[in-house]
Scaffold this active site. Structure first.
Site, PDB file in Angstrom:
ATOM      1  N   PRO A 126      52.850  48.955  43.273  1.00 42.64           N
ATOM      2  CA  PRO A 126      52.465  50.043  44.167  1.00 42.64           C
ATOM      3  C   PRO A 126      51.035  50.545  43.989  1.00 42.64           C
ATOM      4  CG  PRO A 126      54.580  50.478  43.176  1.00 42.64           C
ATOM      5  CD  PRO A 126      54.088  49.215  42.563  1.00 42.64           C
ATOM      6  N   ASN A 127      50.409  50.795  45.106  1.00 37.06           N
ATOM      7  CA  ASN A 127      49.085  51.435  45.209  1.00 37.06           C
ATOM      8  C   ASN A 127      47.917  50.536  44.807  1.00 37.06           C
ATOM      9  OD1 ASN A 127      50.195  54.010  46.037  1.00 37.06           O
ATOM     10  ND2 ASN A 127      50.923  54.202  43.931  1.00 37.06           N
ATOM     11  N   ARG A 176      40.656  53.539  45.647  1.00 41.82           N
ATOM     12  CA  ARG A 176      41.566  54.438  44.933  1.00 41.82           C
ATOM     13  C   ARG A 176      40.935  54.872  43.603  1.00 41.82           C
ATOM     14  NH1 ARG A 176      46.707  52.192  41.522  1.00 41.82           N
ATOM     15  NH2 ARG A 176      47.512  54.236  40.974  1.00 41.82           N
ATOM     16  N   TYR A 206      39.704  53.210  38.258  1.00 45.30           N
ATOM     17  CA  TYR A 206      40.062  51.802  38.495  1.00 45.30           C
ATOM     18  C   TYR A 206      38.881  50.924  38.919  1.00 45.30           C
ATOM     19  CZ  TYR A 206      44.739  53.792  38.276  1.00 45.30           C
ATOM     20  OH  TYR A 206      45.872  54.454  37.855  1.00 45.30           O
ATOM     21  N   ASN A 264      50.857  43.468  37.102  1.00 44.73           N
ATOM     22  CA  ASN A 264      50.498  44.883  37.021  1.00 44.73           C
ATOM     23  C   ASN A 264      51.459  45.643  37.923  1.00 44.73           C
ATOM     24  OD1 ASN A 264      49.483  47.437  37.081  1.00 44.73           O
ATOM     25  ND2 ASN A 264      47.342  46.842  37.408  1.00 44.73           N
ATOM     26  N   ALA A 312      52.675  52.195  38.770  1.00 45.28           N
ATOM     27  CA  ALA A 312      53.460  53.265  38.146  1.00 45.28           C
ATOM     28  C   ALA A 312      54.899  52.844  37.862  1.00 45.28           C
ATOM     29  CB  ALA A 312      53.431  54.499  39.035  1.00 45.28           C
ATOM     30  N   GLU A 360      51.806  41.701  30.911  1.00 49.93           N
ATOM     31  CA  GLU A 360      51.654  42.991  31.591  1.00 49.93           C
ATOM     32  C   GLU A 360      50.185  43.393  31.524  1.00 49.93           C
ATOM     33  OE1 GLU A 360      53.776  46.004  29.444  1.00 49.93           O
ATOM     34  OE2 GLU A 360      52.971  47.643  30.676  1.00 49.93           O
ATOM     35  N   HIS A 420      47.162  46.333  32.771  1.00 52.43           N
ATOM     36  CA  HIS A 420      46.731  47.582  33.417  1.00 52.43           C
ATOM     37  C   HIS A 420      45.225  47.658  33.350  1.00 52.43           C
ATOM     38  CE1 HIS A 420      50.866  48.751  33.506  1.00 52.43           C
ATOM     39  NE2 HIS A 420      50.940  48.386  32.232  1.00 52.43           N
ATOM     40  N   ARG A 438      45.825  58.277  28.723  1.00 55.49           N
ATOM     41  CA  ARG A 438      45.854  59.140  29.906  1.00 55.49           C
ATOM     42  C   ARG A 438      47.057  60.087  29.756  1.00 55.49           C
ATOM     43  NH1 ARG A 438      45.568  55.437  35.101  1.00 55.49           N
ATOM     44  NH2 ARG A 438      45.179  57.474  36.075  1.00 55.49           N
TER      45      ARG A 438
HETATM   46  C1  DQA Z   1      47.859  51.009  36.370  1.00 54.55           C
HETATM   47  C2  DQA Z   1      48.225  52.209  35.500  1.00 54.55           C
HETATM   48  C3  DQA Z   1      49.442  52.898  36.039  1.00 54.55           C
HETATM   49  O1  DQA Z   1      49.770  54.018  35.207  1.00 54.55           O
HETATM   50  C4  DQA Z   1      49.164  53.416  37.442  1.00 54.55           C
HETATM   51  O2  DQA Z   1      50.298  54.047  37.962  1.00 54.55           O
HETATM   52  C5  DQA Z   1      48.675  52.343  38.336  1.00 54.55           C
HETATM   53  C6  DQA Z   1      47.681  51.398  37.822  1.00 54.55           C
HETATM   54  C7  DQA Z   1      46.531  50.350  35.899  1.00 54.55           C
HETATM   55  O3  DQA Z   1      46.279  49.236  36.343  1.00 54.55           O
HETATM   56  O4  DQA Z   1      45.782  50.948  35.142  1.00 54.55           O
HETATM   57  O5  DQA Z   1      49.013  52.284  39.499  1.00 54.55           O
HETATM   58  O6  DQA Z   1      48.874  50.033  36.245  1.00 54.55           O
END
Ligand code: DQA
Length: 379
Positions: free
Chosen positions: A9-10, A17, A22, A73, A76, A97, A99, A106
């Site tokens: 997501p996102n 964003r 990021y 990735n 959230a 995994e 990020h 954070r």
């Molecule tokens: C993320 C970190 C997550 O906590 C966040 O919700 C994201 C991006 C990262 O790539 O740093 O959507 O996975």
């Protein structure tokens, strides 16, 4: 190998964003970079993104029989989804995994990952280049599978052992990664070099150790313990521990030099090393990394310069274009070590930077490896 690069997501909004968190690379650009990074290693990629948990699960299921490794990735959903945990556990495909941001520094809820226990590795806090490191790690663990050997009871007191072909006994290269002792930098960053050493005939043991930023950092104790307990490796593997070389990069070179001063080995190699902790602390090297590492302790007792003579032949390697640890650290260490009677060889490399020095395909590493072969490969 065929890689699935899966984003949750996102992440479709990357580039716009929260760019302060990021960065400004779009998802499309990042997936193109992933294809290039995998391509250099001879692999292909498929990139998928979804904002829906169920769809991510379907994509993981569909990867079976099609995909050799996954970079994931989950956004959230990382912090909440037991269903993604179960999906990864069900498909038996090595998954890293990733990020982009430093999730351990954070909000508290971001430090928790539901999927980490079923992933082969977790990379965070390295920006979008974390995807590159994830691809590289999946590549190296496939082409040269290591055995994980613990040197203590803590989860980070572990090293990846790789034994070369042939009968042995083989010389042992104990490898200590850099990253200014900070927790987001782990041993995958120097894995290419460990694999190269094994291809050249060295058993390599790529160590993890305690790092600062999360809890107290006992990295010095860890590396000393690992070096002292390496004798146990020789019981189970064809290793000649009399021919041990300790190789550290950057802050890992500090740890290697400190350990060599306590436990004699055949040779110690400092690659772009933080050779003077007193100086690093006073000048705030690595944006205050030394001060965080020391956590109130005096730098002197851990400082390679203060520990001279090391009593072990030292090979110093440093590039003149090092943007993280100035080459003057090695210049000064050479001078001081010679003055204290140590045997020192110094490769001062014109135009080489901090990361090129641990790139096995770079000419600087070939020079280092050749010297190690000459001194340690033949009995
Ligand atoms: C993320 C970190 C997550 O906590 C966040 O919700 C994201 C991006 C990262 O790539 O740093 O959507 O996975």
């Amino acid at each position: 190998m065929h890689f699935l690069i899966l984003n949750g997501p996102n992440l479709n909004l990357l580039g716009t964003r929260e760019p302060e968190v990021y960065g400004d690379t779009t998802l499309e650009e990042l997936m193109q970079l992933c294809a290039e990074w995998a391509g250099v290693l001879g692999h292909t990629t498929t990139a998928l993104q979804s904002n829906h948990e169920g769809e991510l699960i379907d994509q993981l299921h569909a990867a079976r029989g099609v995909v050799d490794a996954i970079v994931f990735n989950p956004g959230a959903l990382t912090h909440t989804s037991y269903a993604l945990h179960d999906a990864i556990a069900s498909i038996d495909i090595p998954t890293v995994e990733v990020h982009i941001s430093n999730v351990k520094e954070r909000e508290e809820w971001r430090a928790e990952s539901r999927i980490a226990p079923v992933c082969v590795h977790t990379i965070y806090g390295r920006g979008t280049e974390g995807y590159r490191d994830a691809i590289a790690h999946l590549h190296y663990r496939a082409v040269s599978p290591p055995v994980s050997i613990s040197y203590g009871p803590e989860p980070h007191q572990v090293g990846d052992l790789r034994i070369p072909n042939g009968e042995g006994p083989h010389p042992l290269a104990v490898v200590v990664h850099g990253g200014f002792w900070r927790h987001q930098w782990t041993r995958d960053t120097i894995e290419a070099l460990a694999v190269d050493l094994t291809n050249r005939g060295f058993a390599s043991w790529n160590l993890e150790y305690s790092r600062s930023g999360l809890s107290r950092c006992d990295a010095s104790d860890d590396i000393s313990l690992a070096v002292a307990t390496r004798t146990l490796l020789a019981h189970d593997y064809p290793i000649d521990i009399g021919r041990t070389v300790l190789i550290g990069h950057s802050a890992g070179a500090h740890l290697a030099l400190e350990a060599a001063a306590a436990t004699p080995v055949a040779k110690v190699v400092s690659l772009a090393g933080v050779t003077n902790l007193v100086r690093a602390d006073s000048e705030g090297l690595g944006r205050g990394a030394t001060t965080s590492f020391l956590d109130g302790a005096e730098p002197g007792p851990h400082c390679p310069t203060e520990l001279l003579p090391i009593g072990v032949p030292v090979l110093l390697v440093h590039g003149t274009d090092d943007e993280s640890v100035p080459v003057s650290y090695s210049d000064e260490f050479e001078r001081d070590a010679l003055a204290r009677g140590d045997s020192v060889q110094y490769l001062r490399l014109d135009g080489v930077n901090h990361s090129q020095i641990i790139d096995p395909n770079h000419s600087s590493w070939v020079k280092v490896a050749t010297l190690l072969e000459e001194s340690l490969l033949s009995e």
